[in-house]
Design a protein around this motif. Structure first.
Motif, mmCIF file in Angstrom:
data_model
loop_
_atom_site.group_PDB
_atom_site.id
_atom_site.type_symbol
_atom_site.label_atom_id
_atom_site.label_comp_id
_atom_site.label_asym_id
_atom_site.label_seq_id
_atom_site.Cartn_x
_atom_site.Cartn_y
_atom_site.Cartn_z
ATOM 1 N N SER A 174 0.815 -1.210 0.000
ATOM 2 C CA SER A 174 0.000 0.000 0.000
ATOM 3 C C SER A 174 0.854 1.268 0.000
ATOM 4 O O SER A 174 1.695 1.450 0.882
ATOM 5 N N PRO A 175 0.645 2.175 -0.954
ATOM 6 C CA PRO A 175 1.402 3.434 -0.967
ATOM 7 C C PRO A 175 0.943 4.403 0.111
ATOM 8 O O PRO A 175 1.596 5.416 0.351
ATOM 9 N N PHE A 176 -0.177 4.100 0.788
ATOM 10 C CA PHE A 176 -0.717 4.993 1.805
ATOM 11 C C PHE A 176 -0.244 4.630 3.213
ATOM 12 O O PHE A 176 -0.573 5.324 4.162
ATOM 13 N N PHE A 177 0.487 3.550 3.347
ATOM 14 C CA PHE A 177 0.878 3.065 4.665
ATOM 15 C C PHE A 177 2.088 3.809 5.203
ATOM 16 O O PHE A 177 2.929 4.295 4.447
ATOM 17 N N SER A 193 6.845 0.295 -8.758
ATOM 18 C CA SER A 193 6.192 -0.666 -9.647
ATOM 19 C C SER A 193 6.672 -2.085 -9.364
ATOM 20 O O SER A 193 5.883 -3.034 -9.411
ATOM 21 N N ARG A 194 7.952 -2.237 -9.051
ATOM 22 C CA ARG A 194 8.484 -3.577 -8.747
ATOM 23 C C ARG A 194 7.963 -4.067 -7.402
ATOM 24 O O ARG A 194 7.701 -5.266 -7.229
ATOM 25 N N ILE A 195 7.838 -3.145 -6.449
ATOM 26 C CA ILE A 195 7.274 -3.515 -5.157
ATOM 27 C C ILE A 195 5.842 -4.012 -5.342
ATOM 28 O O ILE A 195 5.428 -5.021 -4.771
ATOM 29 N N LEU A 196 5.072 -3.310 -6.154
ATOM 30 C CA LEU A 196 3.677 -3.669 -6.369
ATOM 31 C C LEU A 196 3.539 -5.031 -7.038
ATOM 32 O O LEU A 196 2.682 -5.841 -6.653
ATOM 33 N N GLY A 199 4.617 -7.418 -4.155
ATOM 34 C CA GLY A 199 3.930 -7.238 -2.882
ATOM 35 C C GLY A 199 2.454 -7.581 -2.925
ATOM 36 O O GLY A 199 1.913 -8.157 -1.964
ATOM 37 N N LEU A 200 1.774 -7.236 -4.014
ATOM 38 C CA LEU A 200 0.337 -7.505 -4.096
ATOM 39 C C LEU A 200 0.035 -9.002 -4.106
ATOM 40 O O LEU A 200 -0.836 -9.466 -3.345
ATOM 41 N N PRO A 201 0.715 -9.820 -4.922
ATOM 42 C CA PRO A 201 0.481 -11.271 -4.828
ATOM 43 C C PRO A 201 0.836 -11.843 -3.460
ATOM 44 O O PRO A 201 0.156 -12.754 -2.965
#
Length: 434
Positions: A174-177, A193-196, A199-201
């Motif tokens: 989450s970019p809001f955390f 973008s690489r984190i997402l 991180g999301l999966p």
């Protein structure tokens, strides 16, 4: 006491506004913002929960001690006036996000009456609801969903565990955390973008692990869950779209942390003005007098951790002449060892931000290594806050619903270990991310 808290709330608001003004090209007011936030922390010091106050106090003493040693023993030039600015960007972002709670009915989760209300499926939807709303609303989501569940009776351990796991796993992407705010401060060249992509999966896997682990530990057939109605998703989706719009089109020169810091309060204020200036003033006053002072524990911990990072890095640089780093290069093995060390320290009672800050102070990261460091920090935060008995979320659950942080830790150990293995595997697969 009321006047003192009101004054502290006003100072916190002033610090936020000054920090927002510092985003303008011609102004650099971060130091002034830090002074107001530190003064507010001093006014609220004895209202901070004891364990958080102890941790913040130790960090504060260590940070000042390292700066004194660097200046006195090694002749380092210390910018004392600017030494209090560490993590001000993160604190300001947290304060900005807190205003989302003022956004009318969309900030309150609405139950889906058509969904089943008990069993593993209902609990998984509880995780999903907390995770999705928590992306934007952070810790307040736990209380929103938790209080709705509490209407059915005293919360049971599986429900509390899902509240914990749903929120903590959002730190993976989450970019809001607050975790992302810390990472963007320590590793500004990391590629989100690489984190997402990873991180999301991983967060989705965390949800599956969470429910499988609960089925192993408990009989869930009579445990009540909570399912979000689709319209509850409008607010977090709209917030995410707004942030991306500003980041890509309107204010491309600002980072995500800065955009969130000013956009969340502005959106909340606009939503209140629709109902009239009198209502907006009343809601804003209540937020400043009540909600902002209640964030004293988070504010003190982040500010003190920022001071520790500055003090330790200044001391190490003065002691070694800028030649020593913990690792000659920050690659796969170093990342894996760092992740395990921070998670272990969280189990022992330290907030993950402490381990992350200490690690960052002893590294000289190249631009290519910063994304890997960021992933380590986010993974450690997601795992450490779920299992750490003294993490902010577990202390909050203890204060609100009476569950011991050590009970939460005991039930979360297998979950945390499983997620740790997954994150380690992800690090091994992604390598240096160079």
């Amino acid at each position: 006491m009321s006047r003192r808290r009101d004054l502290a709330g006003g100072l916190i608001l002033l610090g936020l506004l000054v920090q927002i003004l510092s985003f303008l090209p011609a102004l650099e007011l971060t130091r002034f913002a830090s002074y107001t936030l530190w003064l507010a922390t001093a006014l609220l010091w004895f209202d901070i929960p004891r364990r958080t106050r102890q941790q913040s106090g130790v960090l504060l003493v260590l940070g000042v001690g390292f700066l004194v040693l660097a200046a006195w023993r090694h002749g380092a030039e210390v910018d004392w006036a600017g030494s209090l600015t560490g993590n001000v960007y993160v604190v300001a972002m947290l304060l900005g996000v807190s205003f989302v709670g003022l956004i009318g009915g969309q900030a309150t989760p609405v139950a889906d009456r058509t969904a089943e209300r008990t069993g593993a499926g209902a609990l998984f939807r509880t995780w999903l609801g907390v995770h999705v709303l928590g992306i934007v609303l952070n810790l307040s989501t736990v209380f929103m969903v938790g209080d709705r569940l509490a209407r059915q009776g005293e919360l049971r351990v599986p429900q509390l565990l899902m509240l914990n796991r749903g929120l903590s796993s959002a730190a993976l992407w989450s970019p809001f955390f607050a975790s992302m705010g810390v990472v963007l401060t320590l590793a500004p060249d990391m590629q989100y973008s690489r984190i997402l992509i990873v991180g999301l999966p991983l967060a989705a896997c965390a949800g599956l692990i969470a429910i499988v682990d609960l089925r192993r530990q408990f009989d869930l057939s009579t445990v009540t869950g909570f399912s979000l109605a689709p319209r509850s998703l409008l607010m977090p989706v709209a917030m995410a779209v707004l942030v991306l719009l500003f980041y890509q089109v309107i204010t491309p020169g600002l980072g995500i942390v800065s955009i969130i810091t000013f956009l969340m309060p502005a959106t909340a204020l606009a939503s209140q003005l629709v109902s009239g200036p009198r209502r907006a003033r009343r809601q804003l006053t209540s937020h400043v007098r009540q909600r902002l002072p209640m964030m004293r524990g988070e504010i003190s911990l982040f500010l003190a951790a920022g001071l520790l990072t500055l003090g330790l890095s200044t001391y190490v640089e003065a002691l070694t002449g800028s030649q020593w780093t913990l690792f000659a290069r920050f690659g796969t093995l170093e990342a894996m060892a760092s992740l395990v060390a921070i998670v272990v320290s969280a189990v022992l009672g330290l907030h993950p931000i402490i381990g992350i800050s200490v690690l960052a102070s002893m590294l000289q990261l190249s631009a290519q290594e910063q994304t890997l460091f960021a992933f380590v920090a986010l993974g450690a935060w997601a795992i450490g806050t779920s299992v750490g008995p003294l993490s902010g979320i577990n202390l909050s659950l203890q204060g609100r619903y009476g569950i011991s942080g050590f009970v939460m830790m005991r039930h979360n150990l297998v979950y945390a270990l499983s997620l740790l293995v997954l994150v380690l595997a992800a690090i091994a697969l992604t390598g240096r991310w160079g």
